[in-house]
Motif scaffolding. Sequence first.
Motif, short mmCIF file in Angstrom:
data_model
loop_
_atom_site.label_atom_id
_atom_site.label_comp_id
_atom_site.label_asym_id
_atom_site.label_seq_id
_atom_site.Cartn_x
_atom_site.Cartn_y
_atom_site.Cartn_z
N ARG A 296 56.84 -5.79 -1.63
CA ARG A 296 58.08 -6.46 -2.05
C ARG A 296 58.10 -7.90 -1.55
O ARG A 296 58.57 -8.81 -2.23
CB ARG A 296 59.30 -5.72 -1.50
N THR A 297 57.62 -8.10 -0.33
CA THR A 297 57.62 -9.47 0.21
C THR A 297 56.67 -10.37 -0.59
O THR A 297 56.97 -11.54 -0.81
CB THR A 297 57.23 -9.46 1.71
N TYR A 298 55.56 -9.80 -1.03
CA TYR A 298 54.65 -10.58 -1.87
C TYR A 298 55.37 -11.03 -3.15
O TYR A 298 55.31 -12.20 -3.55
CB TYR A 298 53.41 -9.72 -2.22
N VAL A 299 56.09 -10.09 -3.77
CA VAL A 299 56.78 -10.42 -5.03
C VAL A 299 57.84 -11.50 -4.80
O VAL A 299 58.01 -12.39 -5.63
CB VAL A 299 57.41 -9.14 -5.65
N THR A 300 58.51 -11.45 -3.65
CA THR A 300 59.59 -12.42 -3.42
C THR A 300 59.10 -13.67 -2.67
O THR A 300 59.91 -14.48 -2.25
CB THR A 300 60.76 -11.78 -2.64
N VAL A 302 55.12 -15.18 -3.05
CA VAL A 302 54.17 -15.73 -4.04
C VAL A 302 54.83 -15.71 -5.43
O VAL A 302 54.62 -16.60 -6.23
CB VAL A 302 52.86 -14.90 -4.03
N GLY A 303 55.67 -14.69 -5.65
CA GLY A 303 56.33 -14.55 -6.94
C GLY A 303 57.69 -15.22 -7.00
O GLY A 303 58.48 -14.94 -7.91
N ALA A 304 58.02 -16.10 -6.05
CA ALA A 304 59.33 -16.77 -6.08
C ALA A 304 59.21 -18.19 -5.54
O ALA A 304 59.99 -18.62 -4.71
CB ALA A 304 60.36 -15.97 -5.29
N ASN A 305 58.20 -18.88 -6.04
CA ASN A 305 58.04 -20.31 -5.75
C ASN A 305 57.79 -20.61 -4.27
O ASN A 305 58.17 -21.67 -3.78
CB ASN A 305 59.26 -21.09 -6.26
N CYS A 306 57.21 -19.64 -3.54
CA CYS A 306 56.87 -19.86 -2.12
C CYS A 306 55.42 -19.43 -1.93
O CYS A 306 54.75 -19.00 -2.86
CB CYS A 306 57.72 -18.98 -1.21
N CYS A 307 54.94 -19.52 -0.69
CA CYS A 307 53.69 -18.87 -0.31
C CYS A 307 54.03 -17.82 0.75
O CYS A 307 55.08 -17.86 1.36
CB CYS A 307 52.68 -19.87 0.25
N PHE A 308 53.11 -16.90 0.94
CA PHE A 308 53.31 -15.77 1.86
C PHE A 308 52.36 -15.94 3.04
O PHE A 308 51.15 -15.98 2.87
CB PHE A 308 53.04 -14.47 1.10
N HIS A 309 52.93 -16.04 4.25
CA HIS A 309 52.16 -16.23 5.47
C HIS A 309 52.35 -14.98 6.32
O HIS A 309 53.41 -14.79 6.91
CB HIS A 309 52.70 -17.48 6.20
N LEU A 310 51.32 -14.14 6.34
CA LEU A 310 51.45 -12.81 6.96
C LEU A 310 50.65 -12.77 8.27
O LEU A 310 49.44 -13.02 8.27
CB LEU A 310 50.93 -11.74 5.99
N ASN A 311 51.33 -12.44 9.35
CA ASN A 311 50.70 -12.43 10.67
C ASN A 311 49.95 -11.12 10.95
O ASN A 311 50.50 -10.03 10.74
CB ASN A 311 51.78 -12.62 11.74
N LEU A 312 48.73 -11.26 11.46
CA LEU A 312 47.91 -10.11 11.87
C LEU A 312 47.53 -10.32 13.33
O LEU A 312 46.70 -11.17 13.62
CB LEU A 312 46.62 -10.04 11.04
N PRO A 313 48.14 -9.60 14.26
CA PRO A 313 47.85 -9.88 15.67
C PRO A 313 46.62 -9.12 16.18
O PRO A 313 46.59 -7.89 16.12
CB PRO A 313 49.11 -9.38 16.37
N PRO A 314 45.61 -9.82 16.71
CA PRO A 314 44.46 -9.11 17.29
C PRO A 314 44.86 -8.32 18.53
O PRO A 314 45.81 -8.67 19.23
CB PRO A 314 43.48 -10.22 17.66
N THR A 315 44.10 -7.28 18.79
CA THR A 315 44.33 -6.40 19.95
C THR A 315 43.78 -7.05 21.23
O THR A 315 43.15 -8.10 21.17
CB THR A 315 43.56 -5.07 19.76
N LYS A 316 43.93 -6.34 22.34
CA LYS A 316 43.36 -6.81 23.61
C LYS A 316 41.84 -6.94 23.54
O LYS A 316 41.24 -7.71 24.25
CB LYS A 316 43.69 -5.82 24.73
N ASP A 317 41.23 -6.12 22.69
CA ASP A 317 39.77 -6.23 22.51
C ASP A 317 39.39 -7.49 21.76
O ASP A 317 38.24 -7.91 21.78
CB ASP A 317 39.25 -5.03 21.69
N GLY A 318 40.34 -8.05 21.01
CA GLY A 318 40.02 -9.24 20.22
C GLY A 318 39.65 -8.89 18.79
O GLY A 318 38.93 -9.63 18.12
N LEU A 319 40.18 -7.77 18.30
CA LEU A 319 39.90 -7.32 16.93
C LEU A 319 41.21 -7.04 16.21
O LEU A 319 42.20 -6.67 16.85
CB LEU A 319 39.07 -6.03 16.96
N ILE A 320 41.22 -7.16 14.89
CA ILE A 320 42.41 -6.76 14.14
C ILE A 320 42.47 -5.23 14.17
O ILE A 320 41.47 -4.55 13.90
CB ILE A 320 42.38 -7.28 12.68
#
Length: 457
Positions: A296-300, A302-320
């Motif tokens: 839904r966030t993608y639709v509202t 990228v699909g509503a005159n914006c861009c979508f910036h989605l955070n992916l936090p790496p773990t303590k190991d340094g991996l997603i």
Amino acid sequence: MNTFLKEAAAVKPSERQLAWYDIEFYAFIHFGPNTFTDREWGQGNEPEEIFNPEKLDCDQWVEAIKAAGMKGMVLTAKHHDGFCLWPSAYTEHSVKNSPIKRDVVREAADACRRGGIKFGFYLSPWDRNNELYGTPAYNDYFCNQLTELLTQYGDIFYVWFDNACGEGPNGKKQEYDFPRYIELIRKYQPQAVIFNDFGPDIRWCGNEAGIARHAEWAVIPGELCKYSEVQTGEGPMAEEGDLSFLYNTSQSLGGLDNIIYSKGLTFTPAEINMSIRPGWFWHQEEEPHSLERLFRTYVTSVGANCCFHLNLPPTKDGLIDERDVKRLKELRALLDKEFGNKIPVAVTKKEGGFPTQPRYEITFDKPRNDFKYVILREDISKGQRVESFQIIVETRDGMNYPFYQGTTIGNRKICQLQDPFAGQNPLTKTIEYGASRLIVQVTSARDEVFMKSIEVC
Ligand code: FUL
């Protein structure tokens, strides 16, 4: 009024803003001491030794980013705790005094390059570690760090600032010298877009939950964006009111109701940003948001005159986290399923209509009731012009039904006619025998409309 509307219609994006629109969907990476202390905001006194991601692998980050179809990464080079993910020459509070002694900014930038995606960084002006914070000398320190990042890591597509501003050791708040920061970025990386609450290039949408406005204008009152270029004269009622009540959470920033009181308009589009989990930093017990919410966030965005910036936090190991990787793959599969198959259509513009109220006729190859989205794009390089439109469905037996009513379009408007999570839209009942045509009728615009494309899927 008419002259002002035409001026508003002609407010244009810069080349760098157009390039940003094309990136559409990109990742944030929040990583630093908070990852190890289980906090969201560090205090600035965390010992460097705690930053020890033993399995750090930025190629794995890029793989996860690409699995979702994202085309860029923005890394927190320094968050509010002041710890630098690169060995800055201007502080000891960095990776150089951590057990791994690796330049995480370099590894991330190189991994992006290898993977064919863009690289950018977040540099927090608020620094809870540096003793100069709260004095004019801090701005020199900040500019030195900015220069390191702008000159030693190749092409940068994005510099992301937030406005958080706490008190320094002397109890004073820092006065950030944004004009100076902006000048440095323009000097070393002129193609980079700059984000801050109110621009200059990209602005905050007003929340961190991924919630978009019902009508997202990129053309907004310059009163809100003091570092963006004002491209018009005053609104027709500028002398009869003011916009001091406006904030970036207001619903209709660029609507006519506001811009008529404006002293002049800028082109400053919004970014929708959120984390895949509740926190910006990784916390073991948190789970990724549902597929439905991300879709839904993608639709509202990228699909509503914006861009979508989605955070992916790496773990303590340094991996997603594998849980997040799984969700990203599910999201890509759903986006491909919903938007990957374009239905063959012939689009013609009806001749002889008013330039601000064009009518587009979309003919299917056969009567259909299997379409779910109409995707409209204005040629944003000429400005954002459409104020309102409707989509009408014409059935095989010649009946017309209004199907969708929208406000502005901008770079891309995804009109959702059926919802993969809500079952059948009651409207589709009206076309169970098949639609032979769709009509996109622009009902008002600020000047002649330039539609770039109309797609159905
Ligand atoms: C905010 C920060 O305070 C949060 O920690 C996070 O970095 C978010 C993206 O920006 O202003």
